[in-house]
Design a protein around this motif. Sequence first.
Motif, PDB file in Angstrom:
ATOM      1  N   THR A   1       0.836  -1.188   0.000  1.00 54.18           N
ATOM      2  CA  THR A   1       0.000   0.000   0.000  1.00 54.18           C
ATOM      3  C   THR A   1       0.874   1.241   0.000  1.00 54.18           C
ATOM      4  N   LEU A   2       0.560   2.167  -0.899  1.00 46.03           N
ATOM      5  CA  LEU A   2       1.213   3.474  -0.931  1.00 46.03           C
ATOM      6  C   LEU A   2       0.176   4.504  -0.528  1.00 46.03           C
ATOM      7  N   GLU A   3       0.481   5.280   0.482  1.00 45.77           N
ATOM      8  CA  GLU A   3      -0.375   6.390   0.898  1.00 45.77           C
ATOM      9  C   GLU A   3       0.369   7.667   0.554  1.00 45.77           C
ATOM     10  N   LEU A   4      -0.154   8.385  -0.438  1.00 47.35           N
ATOM     11  CA  LEU A   4       0.527   9.570  -0.967  1.00 47.35           C
ATOM     12  C   LEU A   4      -0.169  10.846  -0.535  1.00 47.35           C
ATOM     13  N   SER A   5       0.610  11.761   0.027  1.00 49.49           N
ATOM     14  CA  SER A   5       0.117  13.102   0.331  1.00 49.49           C
ATOM     15  C   SER A   5       1.156  14.096  -0.186  1.00 49.49           C
ATOM     16  N   VAL A   6       0.879  15.370  -0.029  1.00 49.87           N
ATOM     17  CA  VAL A   6       1.816  16.401  -0.478  1.00 49.87           C
ATOM     18  C   VAL A   6       3.091  16.369   0.367  1.00 49.87           C
ATOM     19  N   GLN A   7       2.978  16.016   1.633  1.00 53.41           N
ATOM     20  CA  GLN A   7       4.116  16.042   2.545  1.00 53.41           C
ATOM     21  C   GLN A   7       4.944  14.757   2.545  1.00 53.41           C
ATOM     22  N   HIS A   8       4.298  13.599   2.381  1.00 48.89           N
ATOM     23  CA  HIS A   8       5.022  12.338   2.515  1.00 48.89           C
ATOM     24  C   HIS A   8       4.357  11.211   1.730  1.00 48.89           C
ATOM     25  N   VAL A   9       5.111  10.136   1.577  1.00 53.35           N
ATOM     26  CA  VAL A   9       4.606   8.909   0.965  1.00 53.35           C
ATOM     27  C   VAL A   9       4.927   7.775   1.930  1.00 53.35           C
ATOM     28  N   ASP A  10       3.911   7.052   2.371  1.00 57.36           N
ATOM     29  CA  ASP A  10       4.112   5.859   3.198  1.00 57.36           C
ATOM     30  C   ASP A  10       3.952   4.632   2.318  1.00 57.36           C
ATOM     31  N   ILE A  11       4.932   3.750   2.381  1.00 56.65           N
ATOM     32  CA  ILE A  11       4.863   2.469   1.683  1.00 56.65           C
ATOM     33  C   ILE A  11       4.834   1.412   2.770  1.00 56.65           C
ATOM     34  N   ARG A  12       3.792   0.587   2.758  1.00 59.79           N
ATOM     35  CA  ARG A  12       3.711  -0.422   3.816  1.00 59.79           C
ATOM     36  C   ARG A  12       3.286  -1.762   3.261  1.00 59.79           C
ATOM     37  N   GLN A  13       3.747  -2.803   3.949  1.00 52.82           N
ATOM     38  CA  GLN A  13       3.421  -4.176   3.584  1.00 52.82           C
ATOM     39  C   GLN A  13       3.382  -4.987   4.870  1.00 52.82           C
ATOM     40  N   TYR A  14       2.359  -5.819   4.991  1.00 49.46           N
ATOM     41  CA  TYR A  14       2.226  -6.652   6.185  1.00 49.46           C
ATOM     42  C   TYR A  14       3.330  -7.693   6.198  1.00 49.46           C
ATOM     43  N   ASN A  15       3.993  -7.823   7.342  1.00 48.20           N
ATOM     44  CA  ASN A  15       5.044  -8.815   7.519  1.00 48.20           C
ATOM     45  C   ASN A  15       4.513  -9.929   8.410  1.00 48.20           C
ATOM     46  N   PRO A  16       4.144 -11.078   7.821  1.00 50.58           N
ATOM     47  CA  PRO A  16       3.549 -12.144   8.629  1.00 50.58           C
ATOM     48  C   PRO A  16       4.526 -12.749   9.641  1.00 50.58           C
ATOM     49  N   HIS A  17       5.820 -12.641   9.396  1.00 50.34           N
ATOM     50  CA  HIS A  17       6.811 -13.186  10.333  1.00 50.34           C
ATOM     51  C   HIS A  17       6.879 -12.361  11.617  1.00 50.34           C
ATOM     52  N   LEU A  18       6.667 -11.051  11.489  1.00 53.07           N
ATOM     53  CA  LEU A  18       6.685 -10.176  12.652  1.00 53.07           C
ATOM     54  C   LEU A  18       5.291  -9.887  13.200  1.00 53.07           C
TER      55      LEU A  18
END
Length: 91
Positions: free
Chosen positions: A38-55
């Motif tokens: 998932t990429l969450e894009l705003s004017v200030q920042h971009v968050d890239i996240r992915q669920y880590n099943p091991h953690l």
Amino acid sequence: MCGTLTANGEKRMWTTEFEDDLTIITIMDDKAGYEDVTLELSVQHVDIRQYNPHLGKYDLITIDPKMLYELIEAFNRPEGMFHTILEDLRQ
């Protein structure tokens, strides 16, 4: 909105959602070998996240929009070191 793109005979799927000041793009692995990204894009920042099943939690990378632009641009460049200068074309 959901998109489907065929590349080399393989389907690629993603969703795009627009919120007040945020665009959310979710890229799905059609073969279910990897968790969605998932990429969450705003004017200030971009968050890239992915669920880590091991953690049992999400891995998170936060960058600014210029860094995202450079990441995409890097796919079109040869080996080397580059510097980006972006101009604000809004008037």
